[in-house]
Structure formats: C-alpha cells, structure tokens
Design a protein around this motif. Sequence first.
Motif, PDB file in Angstrom:
ATOM      1  N   TYR A  89       8.210   3.340   2.039  1.00  0.00           N
ATOM      2  CA  TYR A  89       8.057   2.572   0.809  1.00  0.00           C
ATOM      3  C   TYR A  89       7.535   3.444  -0.322  1.00  0.00           C
ATOM      4  O   TYR A  89       6.824   4.430  -0.112  1.00  0.00           O
ATOM      5  N   VAL A  90       7.871   3.033  -1.521  1.00  0.00           N
ATOM      6  CA  VAL A  90       7.239   3.543  -2.736  1.00  0.00           C
ATOM      7  C   VAL A  90       6.332   2.431  -3.247  1.00  0.00           C
ATOM      8  O   VAL A  90       6.777   1.296  -3.420  1.00  0.00           O
ATOM      9  N   GLY A  91       5.065   2.744  -3.440  1.00  0.00           N
ATOM     10  CA  GLY A  91       4.108   1.763  -3.935  1.00  0.00           C
ATOM     11  C   GLY A  91       3.769   2.013  -5.389  1.00  0.00           C
ATOM     12  O   GLY A  91       3.671   3.171  -5.826  1.00  0.00           O
ATOM     13  N   VAL A  92       3.626   0.942  -6.154  1.00  0.00           N
ATOM     14  CA  VAL A  92       3.220   1.036  -7.559  1.00  0.00           C
ATOM     15  C   VAL A  92       1.964   0.196  -7.727  1.00  0.00           C
ATOM     16  O   VAL A  92       1.994  -1.023  -7.559  1.00  0.00           O
ATOM     17  N   LEU A  93       0.854   0.836  -8.019  1.00  0.00           N
ATOM     18  CA  LEU A  93      -0.438   0.171  -8.184  1.00  0.00           C
ATOM     19  C   LEU A  93      -0.742   0.008  -9.665  1.00  0.00           C
ATOM     20  O   LEU A  93      -0.691   0.986 -10.423  1.00  0.00           O
ATOM     21  N   VAL A  94      -1.065  -1.208 -10.078  1.00  0.00           N
ATOM     22  CA  VAL A  94      -1.487  -1.496 -11.446  1.00  0.00           C
ATOM     23  C   VAL A  94      -2.938  -1.971 -11.386  1.00  0.00           C
ATOM     24  O   VAL A  94      -3.230  -3.010 -10.782  1.00  0.00           O
ATOM     25  N   VAL A  95      -3.839  -1.205 -11.986  1.00  0.00           N
ATOM     26  CA  VAL A  95      -5.247  -1.599 -12.009  1.00  0.00           C
ATOM     27  C   VAL A  95      -5.455  -2.559 -13.173  1.00  0.00           C
ATOM     28  O   VAL A  95      -5.222  -2.205 -14.332  1.00  0.00           O
ATOM     29  N   ARG A  96      -5.911  -3.760 -12.859  1.00  0.00           N
ATOM     30  CA  ARG A  96      -6.106  -4.776 -13.891  1.00  0.00           C
ATOM     31  C   ARG A  96      -7.570  -4.852 -14.328  1.00  0.00           C
ATOM     32  O   ARG A  96      -7.882  -5.125 -15.479  1.00  0.00           O
ATOM     33  N   ASP A  97      -8.500  -4.634 -13.391  1.00  0.00           N
ATOM     34  CA  ASP A  97      -9.931  -4.643 -13.714  1.00  0.00           C
ATOM     35  C   ASP A  97     -10.658  -3.845 -12.646  1.00  0.00           C
ATOM     36  O   ASP A  97     -10.327  -3.937 -11.459  1.00  0.00           O
ATOM     37  N   GLY A  98     -11.662  -3.073 -13.068  1.00  0.00           N
ATOM     38  CA  GLY A  98     -12.393  -2.251 -12.124  1.00  0.00           C
ATOM     39  C   GLY A  98     -11.846  -0.832 -12.081  1.00  0.00           C
ATOM     40  O   GLY A  98     -11.044  -0.422 -12.921  1.00  0.00           O
TER      41      GLY A  98
ATOM     42  N   PRO B  59      -0.231  11.383   3.052  1.00  0.00           N
ATOM     43  CA  PRO B  59      -1.645  11.051   3.304  1.00  0.00           C
ATOM     44  C   PRO B  59      -2.328  10.604   2.018  1.00  0.00           C
ATOM     45  O   PRO B  59      -2.235  11.260   0.983  1.00  0.00           O
ATOM     46  N   THR B  60      -3.015   9.462   2.094  1.00  0.00           N
ATOM     47  CA  THR B  60      -3.625   8.854   0.910  1.00  0.00           C
ATOM     48  C   THR B  60      -4.972   8.255   1.281  1.00  0.00           C
ATOM     49  O   THR B  60      -5.121   7.676   2.358  1.00  0.00           O
ATOM     50  N   ARG B  61      -5.944   8.424   0.401  1.00  0.00           N
ATOM     51  CA  ARG B  61      -7.248   7.789   0.583  1.00  0.00           C
ATOM     52  C   ARG B  61      -7.634   7.061  -0.700  1.00  0.00           C
ATOM     53  O   ARG B  61      -7.206   7.433  -1.793  1.00  0.00           O
ATOM     54  N   PHE B  62      -8.472   6.017  -0.550  1.00  0.00           N
ATOM     55  CA  PHE B  62      -8.959   5.291  -1.716  1.00  0.00           C
ATOM     56  C   PHE B  62     -10.435   4.960  -1.530  1.00  0.00           C
ATOM     57  O   PHE B  62     -10.934   4.881  -0.403  1.00  0.00           O
ATOM     58  N   ARG B  63     -11.112   4.787  -2.654  1.00  0.00           N
ATOM     59  CA  ARG B  63     -12.500   4.315  -2.649  1.00  0.00           C
ATOM     60  C   ARG B  63     -12.679   3.375  -3.831  1.00  0.00           C
ATOM     61  O   ARG B  63     -12.341   3.720  -4.960  1.00  0.00           O
ATOM     62  N   ILE B  64     -13.204   2.174  -3.549  1.00  0.00           N
ATOM     63  CA  ILE B  64     -13.463   1.171  -4.575  1.00  0.00           C
ATOM     64  C   ILE B  64     -14.978   1.029  -4.709  1.00  0.00           C
ATOM     65  O   ILE B  64     -15.643   0.577  -3.770  1.00  0.00           O
ATOM     66  N   PRO B  65     -15.572   1.428  -5.842  1.00  0.00           N
ATOM     67  CA  PRO B  65     -17.030   1.374  -5.966  1.00  0.00           C
ATOM     68  C   PRO B  65     -17.583  -0.025  -6.208  1.00  0.00           C
ATOM     69  O   PRO B  65     -18.739  -0.300  -5.889  1.00  0.00           O
ATOM     70  N   GLU B  66     -16.785  -0.922  -6.798  1.00  0.00           N
ATOM     71  CA  GLU B  66     -17.233  -2.281  -7.080  1.00  0.00           C
ATOM     72  C   GLU B  66     -16.006  -3.178  -7.226  1.00  0.00           C
ATOM     73  O   GLU B  66     -14.896  -2.766  -6.883  1.00  0.00           O
ATOM     74  N   ARG B  67     -16.195  -4.385  -7.700  1.00  0.00           N
ATOM     75  CA  ARG B  67     -15.089  -5.353  -7.755  1.00  0.00           C
ATOM     76  C   ARG B  67     -13.846  -4.762  -8.428  1.00  0.00           C
ATOM     77  O   ARG B  67     -13.925  -4.146  -9.485  1.00  0.00           O
ATOM     78  N   LEU B  68     -12.698  -4.969  -7.778  1.00  0.00           N
ATOM     79  CA  LEU B  68     -11.436  -4.441  -8.271  1.00  0.00           C
ATOM     80  C   LEU B  68     -10.381  -5.543  -8.260  1.00  0.00           C
ATOM     81  O   LEU B  68     -10.273  -6.304  -7.295  1.00  0.00           O
ATOM     82  N   VAL B  69      -9.629  -5.631  -9.354  1.00  0.00           N
ATOM     83  CA  VAL B  69      -8.488  -6.540  -9.423  1.00  0.00           C
ATOM     84  C   VAL B  69      -7.255  -5.672  -9.644  1.00  0.00           C
ATOM     85  O   VAL B  69      -7.182  -4.915 -10.615  1.00  0.00           O
ATOM     86  N   LYS B  70      -6.287  -5.761  -8.734  1.00  0.00           N
ATOM     87  CA  LYS B  70      -5.123  -4.883  -8.830  1.00  0.00           C
ATOM     88  C   LYS B  70      -3.859  -5.627  -8.429  1.00  0.00           C
ATOM     89  O   LYS B  70      -3.896  -6.687  -7.808  1.00  0.00           O
ATOM     90  N   ARG B  71      -2.743  -5.026  -8.781  1.00  0.00           N
ATOM     91  CA  ARG B  71      -1.424  -5.566  -8.448  1.00  0.00           C
ATOM     92  C   ARG B  71      -0.601  -4.411  -7.887  1.00  0.00           C
ATOM     93  O   ARG B  71      -0.620  -3.298  -8.422  1.00  0.00           O
ATOM     94  N   THR B  72       0.126  -4.667  -6.802  1.00  0.00           N
ATOM     95  CA  THR B  72       0.896  -3.622  -6.144  1.00  0.00           C
ATOM     96  C   THR B  72       2.330  -4.078  -5.914  1.00  0.00           C
ATOM     97  O   THR B  72       2.559  -5.181  -5.400  1.00  0.00           O
TER      98      THR B  72
END
Length: 323
Positions: A86-95, A121-134
């Motif tokens: 898959y190809v993923g497209v992440l849209v960060v809406r808040d956070g 290989p992919t890693r992520f870190r969310i420090p606080e509340r996140l609103v996203k669309r993929t």
Amino acid sequence: MTAPTDSGVRSWAVADLPPGDRLEGWAEAICATHLPWALDGRGGTLLPDAVVTRRMLGPVALVDCVAGAGAGGRTARHAAATDGEYVGVLVVRDGVEHLEIDGERFVARPGDVVVWDSRVPTRFRIPERLVKRTLLVPRGRLPQVVERPGRACARGLLPRTAATALLVDYLAAVVDRCAADDPLPPAAALAAGSAAVDLLAAVLDEDGPGAEAPAWHDAAWQVARGYVEEHLHDPALDPRAVAAAASLSLRALYVLFERHGETVVGHVRRRRLERAHADLLRLGRRTTVAAVAARWGFADAGTFTRAYRRAYGVPPSRTLHAG
C-alpha cells in the motif's frame, strides 16, 4: 466496538470497551485500520474520545483517527504480514506526529501531508492528542509508482502545492458525505475512491522526477551532493546537516533528492558503499573490513557487512580477498 455497516463505514471507539480491555482493543483497532503495526507500551496513553473510523471506497480505505500519546513502528516482519502493498497518505489535522521513514526523521504538523510506503521500515511517536486522516491505496493502483523502478514511492512530507491542497479538501468532502447513517451507494463509493487515487497520482506526478524542476534545483543539488561527498567519512552526516549546507529546509531537501529517485539517507548509504567497495578492491589484503567500514562512516563493521551484502550479494571479506 461497533460492527461494520452496509455502507463500508466502521468505527472502533475506546469508550465502547470495558476499561480492562481498552489498551489491547485499541492496538487491534489500529492494526485493523492502518495495516499491522507494533505499538510500544500496548497502545500508549488512551483518551476517552479515542476513536478510529474507516470508510471503504472500493479497494481504497479512508481512515479518521483521534489518538493520544503513543509510539510504534513497522518492520520487515510487519510488511511480510500485510496482505498486499500500500501507499499511505497521512493528513495531520491537529496535533503533532514525529516520524521516521526509511531512516529519515521529520515532524508532521497541522496541515502537513505525509506519504509512506507499506514496504518501508517506519516509526512514529505521538507526544499528545492527535487528529489525523489516512488514505490507504493499493500500490498497484498507482501506475507512476510501479512503473518507475528507480522510485519505489514518494516518501515523507509533501510540499503544500495546489494539487496537495485539492487532495486534502477532497478527502474532507468525502468524509462529510460518507456517513454511517447516510452511506454512499457502492458504485458511488467506488467512484469516490478512484477520484482520490487520481488526485494522489497528480500530486505524485507533480512532485516526481519527471516534473519540471524549480529554478533553485540544480544549484542546490550540486551543493547538497558535494557536501555529502566531502562528509561521507563522518558518522554524524545526516539530512539536517545536508539541508543546512545547502540552505534548504528539510522538506525542500527531501523533495530535491526525491526528484533524483532517492532518499537522502539512501543516497548517503549508496555512496558510502560504493566508496567502500572501491577501497576493498583497490587495497585488498592491505586493509581490513573494519578499517574500511570506519573510513566511510559506518557505525561498526557488522552494520557495514549487512549493508554491503544487501547491495553486492556477497560479504565484504570476499571482495577484500579477491582484491
């Protein structure tokens, strides 16, 4: 958690689960909607309103997520466990979301759009509340990805162009219209997914190696490439240092290298291996694998050996003894 509806819309809400099952249930929801991932700490910090909603648009998935602090990643093992590519497209809406894709690190903030490849290989870190669309698109639906052997997939932050903005706005319009209680008919959902793929293809074409390079491209490429060549021996060489030398933002640097079919980290690794390969052939038994690895910026001989074997199909010791 809620059952799927006939519309292809399904939601997973933390509030629907007993408190003792929430961490495990959240981890399962993420893997069910965003492909298999390993979540650190069994899911991180859960918010009372944490929820994932997936809309199926034919073979394309559009996923909205409200999440708390957490971290995780995908490895080769997760890629092997994924049904399809898959190809993923992440849209960060808040956070804010901190990401590392194929060794390159960056931060995605509100309004940013990130493209990632499920095989990488992919890693992520969310420090606080996140609103996203993929948006998750089967890789075979994007001809410009599969037909360019030198370019596995655009990866990382995309420039905020008109095409990118149109894609973001279109996905928002689909979410507004495609509700569980007022679903799109199957034919309309399929058409909506196809339109999203077409827009994504236009974004990737606009940013791809075949697109017309901006005026700053050639000069910046010469500076960036020259800096890399001069500092291949330095283990601390990283995208930030290259960007600073070329007077570019990290985002512009990623675009610059992507136009040449490589990532920054991939280019550095390839050039280090090429220089090391030449030394092994030239010096032969007058040197050692460890000395060559250190000379060309590898952290240790083991890391060098693994990378060399992947690139040349044999361990560096065989090339050394053949020299």
